[in-house]
Design a protein around this motif. Structure first.
Motif, short mmCIF file in Angstrom:
data_model
loop_
_atom_site.label_atom_id
_atom_site.label_comp_id
_atom_site.label_asym_id
_atom_site.label_seq_id
_atom_site.Cartn_x
_atom_site.Cartn_y
_atom_site.Cartn_z
N UNK A 208 0.81 -1.22 0.00
CA UNK A 208 0.00 0.00 0.00
C UNK A 208 0.84 1.27 0.00
N UNK A 209 2.17 1.14 0.10
CA UNK A 209 3.02 2.33 0.12
C UNK A 209 3.46 2.76 -1.28
N UNK A 210 3.23 1.93 -2.28
CA UNK A 210 3.65 2.26 -3.64
C UNK A 210 2.52 2.92 -4.42
N UNK A 211 2.78 3.13 -5.71
CA UNK A 211 1.77 3.72 -6.58
C UNK A 211 1.83 3.07 -7.96
N UNK A 212 0.66 2.83 -8.53
CA UNK A 212 0.56 2.41 -9.92
C UNK A 212 1.17 1.08 -10.27
N UNK A 213 1.25 0.14 -9.32
CA UNK A 213 1.90 -1.13 -9.57
C UNK A 213 0.94 -2.26 -9.91
N UNK A 214 -0.34 -1.94 -10.07
CA UNK A 214 -1.34 -2.94 -10.44
C UNK A 214 -2.17 -2.43 -11.61
N UNK A 215 -1.51 -1.75 -12.53
CA UNK A 215 -2.24 -1.02 -13.57
C UNK A 215 -2.91 -1.91 -14.60
N UNK A 216 -2.40 -3.12 -14.82
CA UNK A 216 -2.96 -3.95 -15.88
C UNK A 216 -4.11 -4.84 -15.45
N UNK A 217 -4.32 -4.99 -14.15
CA UNK A 217 -5.32 -5.95 -13.66
C UNK A 217 -6.73 -5.60 -14.11
N UNK A 218 -7.45 -6.61 -14.60
CA UNK A 218 -8.85 -6.45 -14.98
C UNK A 218 -9.77 -7.32 -14.11
N UNK A 219 -9.25 -8.42 -13.62
CA UNK A 219 -10.05 -9.35 -12.82
C UNK A 219 -9.18 -9.86 -11.68
N UNK A 220 -9.64 -9.67 -10.44
CA UNK A 220 -8.86 -10.06 -9.26
C UNK A 220 -9.74 -10.87 -8.33
N UNK A 221 -9.25 -12.04 -7.92
CA UNK A 221 -10.02 -12.95 -7.07
C UNK A 221 -9.17 -13.37 -5.87
N UNK A 222 -9.76 -13.28 -4.69
CA UNK A 222 -9.18 -13.84 -3.48
C UNK A 222 -10.15 -14.90 -2.98
N UNK A 223 -9.86 -16.15 -3.26
CA UNK A 223 -10.77 -17.25 -2.92
C UNK A 223 -10.11 -18.17 -1.89
N UNK A 224 -10.78 -18.32 -0.75
CA UNK A 224 -10.25 -19.17 0.34
C UNK A 224 -8.84 -18.72 0.73
N UNK A 225 -8.68 -17.43 0.94
CA UNK A 225 -7.36 -16.86 1.26
C UNK A 225 -7.20 -16.50 2.73
N UNK A 226 -8.14 -16.93 3.56
CA UNK A 226 -8.07 -16.68 5.00
C UNK A 226 -8.00 -15.17 5.31
N UNK A 227 -8.68 -14.38 4.49
CA UNK A 227 -8.71 -12.93 4.72
C UNK A 227 -9.70 -12.62 5.84
N UNK A 228 -9.23 -11.90 6.85
CA UNK A 228 -10.10 -11.46 7.94
C UNK A 228 -10.40 -9.97 7.76
N UNK A 229 -11.06 -9.38 8.73
CA UNK A 229 -11.45 -7.97 8.60
C UNK A 229 -10.24 -7.04 8.51
N UNK A 230 -9.18 -7.36 9.26
CA UNK A 230 -7.99 -6.53 9.21
C UNK A 230 -7.33 -6.53 7.84
N UNK A 231 -7.20 -7.70 7.24
CA UNK A 231 -6.60 -7.79 5.91
C UNK A 231 -7.51 -7.16 4.86
N UNK A 232 -8.80 -7.30 5.03
CA UNK A 232 -9.73 -6.69 4.09
C UNK A 232 -9.57 -5.17 4.08
#
Length: 334
Positions: A208-232
């Protein structure tokens, strides 16, 4: 005197079981001028032994002159189902050899799972321009190295990556490579599915400290990644930092998120973030028929619809030129 052979095409059923002969011919120096190699045959012709022999030829530097390589069985199916060991060794040989295949421009094959092992050493690759990868833990490591060093072929136009990892496998190496590299995720990576991969809050904070490093993404999926509220919530800050101007679909599925986490995530997003987003899926983990799971997911749907409404009004007030076209039937909220 017979001139050196520059093009070799073998396409007779049964011949590819002897693909090792081609590897032996390379290592004997008999095909030193070969630039075009096409081996096509029946469904069982690309054997493990044959591919391993070709791998030895790669390690010895005998294939560095190739500009065209085709290894197909004519079915279009993923050949690794039957010959995974051979494909893995062949692709790894390319990636680990001193030169790889530096002149190779056209590479036709049916290996979705191991191709990532070779990508770093295919600098001249032009076709296929669009490719899909299914990555395991070895593929994850190779992709992280390729991103970190900026080694993906510049000729790739579209790359879809889906991880097939045991749940809990860390993908921090790739996220850290994106954060640390100068250019971030190569713009050719359009689709990214972190199925089963887990990530730490520290690496998300670094991203989150950088800029413009995900410019090409069109579809992003986090499936069964153990994401909790803090990571979200951290993910919200990542999208603010990188904006993701081309991201159309974001799906966070079967993770440990709650209404409070979804609220914090949506509130964290700035009006200028995710300007092209038209599909947002948030789904907590749990039994599909569980009353609690259904209640939580219904609450997510209300929050997301409200967010899209408020966001559209805010963008208009702030004078952003592009306004999200909100269609409830396209949100696909569970």
């Amino acid at each position: 005197k017979t001139p050196p052979l520059e093009k070799l095409v073998l396409s007779i059923n049964g011949i590819l079981a002897g693909v090792g002969w081609v590897g032996s011919a390379f290592m004997s120096g008999k095909l030193g001028r070969l630039s075009y190699l096409s081996l096509t045959g029946g469904t069982r012709e690309l054997t493990d032994d044959g591919l391993k022999m070709l791998a030895e030829a790669v390690r010895g530097g005998w294939l560095v002159g190739l500009t065209h390589l085709s290894l197909l069985d004519g079915t279009g199916l993923d050949l690794e189902i039957q010959t995974s060991e051979g494909w893995r060794e062949f692709m790894r040989a390319i990636g680990e050899s001193a030169e790889g295949l530096p002149r190779l421009q056209h590479f036709s094959h049916q290996s979705r799972r191991s191709f990532a092992l070779a990508l770093r050493k295919l600098p001249a690759l032009e076709t296929p321009k669009h490719f899909s990868l299914d990555l395991d833990e070895d593929g994850l490591s190779s992709m992280a190295q390729a991103v970190g060093w900026g080694d993906l072929p510049v000729g790739l136009e579209s790359l879809s990556i889906e991880f097939r990892l045991p749940e809990g496998t860390s993908v921090d190496s790739l996220l850290d490579a994106i954060a640390q590299s100068q250019k971030g995720l190569p713009p050719c990576v359009h689709d990214l599915n972190f199925r089963g991969g887990s990530m730490g809050e520290e690496v998300l904070a670094a991203l989150a400290t950088g800029e413009g490093k995900l410019s090409g993404l069109k579809d992003l999926v986090f499936e069964c990644c153990d994401i909790d509220d803090g990571r979200l919530q951290r993910l919200g800050k990542v999208f603010n930092a990188h904006v993701c101007p081309n991201l159309r679909s974001l799906r966070i599925i079967d993770n440990r998120i709650s209404r409070r986490g979804v609220h914090a995530f949506l509130c964290a997003l700035l009006p200028q973030s995710l300007p092209s987003l038209s599909e947002l899926v948030l789904k907590r983990s749990g039994r599909e028929d569980s009353r609690e799971t259904r209640r939580e997911n219904d609450a997510f749907a209300v929050q997301i619809r409200s967010w899209f409404n408020d966001r559209e009004i805010s963008r208009r007030r702030r004078g952003f030129g592009h306004v999200i076209a909100r269609h409830d039937e396209r949100l696909l909220i569970y």
